[in-house]
Scaffold this motif. Structure first.
Motif, short mmCIF file in Angstrom:
data_model
loop_
_atom_site.label_atom_id
_atom_site.label_comp_id
_atom_site.label_asym_id
_atom_site.label_seq_id
_atom_site.Cartn_x
_atom_site.Cartn_y
_atom_site.Cartn_z
N UNK A 76 0.84 -1.21 0.00
CA UNK A 76 0.00 0.00 0.00
C UNK A 76 0.87 1.25 0.00
N UNK A 77 1.92 1.25 0.80
CA UNK A 77 2.79 2.43 0.86
C UNK A 77 3.50 2.65 -0.46
N UNK A 78 3.85 1.59 -1.15
CA UNK A 78 4.49 1.75 -2.46
C UNK A 78 3.53 2.43 -3.44
N UNK A 79 2.26 2.02 -3.42
CA UNK A 79 1.27 2.67 -4.29
C UNK A 79 1.11 4.15 -3.92
N UNK A 80 1.07 4.44 -2.62
CA UNK A 80 0.94 5.83 -2.19
C UNK A 80 2.16 6.65 -2.63
N UNK A 81 3.35 6.07 -2.52
CA UNK A 81 4.55 6.77 -2.96
C UNK A 81 4.51 7.07 -4.45
N UNK A 82 4.05 6.11 -5.23
CA UNK A 82 3.95 6.34 -6.67
C UNK A 82 2.97 7.47 -6.98
N UNK A 83 1.84 7.49 -6.24
CA UNK A 83 0.87 8.57 -6.45
C UNK A 83 1.48 9.92 -6.06
N UNK A 84 2.23 9.95 -4.97
CA UNK A 84 2.86 11.20 -4.54
C UNK A 84 3.90 11.67 -5.54
N UNK A 85 4.68 10.75 -6.08
CA UNK A 85 5.68 11.13 -7.08
C UNK A 85 5.00 11.67 -8.34
N UNK A 86 3.90 11.05 -8.75
CA UNK A 86 3.17 11.54 -9.91
C UNK A 86 2.61 12.95 -9.64
N UNK A 87 2.07 13.15 -8.44
CA UNK A 87 1.54 14.47 -8.08
C UNK A 87 2.66 15.51 -8.05
N UNK A 88 3.81 15.13 -7.54
CA UNK A 88 4.97 16.05 -7.50
C UNK A 88 5.39 16.43 -8.91
N UNK A 89 5.49 15.45 -9.79
CA UNK A 89 5.86 15.73 -11.18
C UNK A 89 4.85 16.67 -11.83
#
Length: 72
Positions: free
Chosen positions: A33-46
């Motif tokens: 779950x945390x890996x998915x959240x990190x991916x979402x955060x990285x996409x939002x940052x980009x």
């Protein structure tokens, strides 16, 4: 050791192993779950970084275009 004490120890070890397996599965799910959240955060940052670049071009010159400070 008696057969009874060996059986008791074996049951205790099996119980501990079952609890450890359960904890490992819970931790594995949490990491996924945390890996998915990190991916979402990285996409939002980009996405935010791209929006900021598009909104206001930078007034800072690239390093090679900057004149050296007066003390050089």
């Amino acid at each position: 050791m008696t057969e009874k004490s060996l059986e008791t120890r074996l049951e205790e070890l099996e119980t501990r192993l079952a609890f450890q397996d359960d904890v490992i599965n819970i931790l594995n799910e949490q990491v996924a779950r945390q890996e998915l959240e990190l991916r979402e955060l990285w996409d939002a940052k980009r996405h935010l970084h791209k929006q900021i670049k598009e909104m206001a071009p930078s007034n800072i010159k690239p390093e090679e275009e900057e004149t050296p400070p007066p003390h050089y």
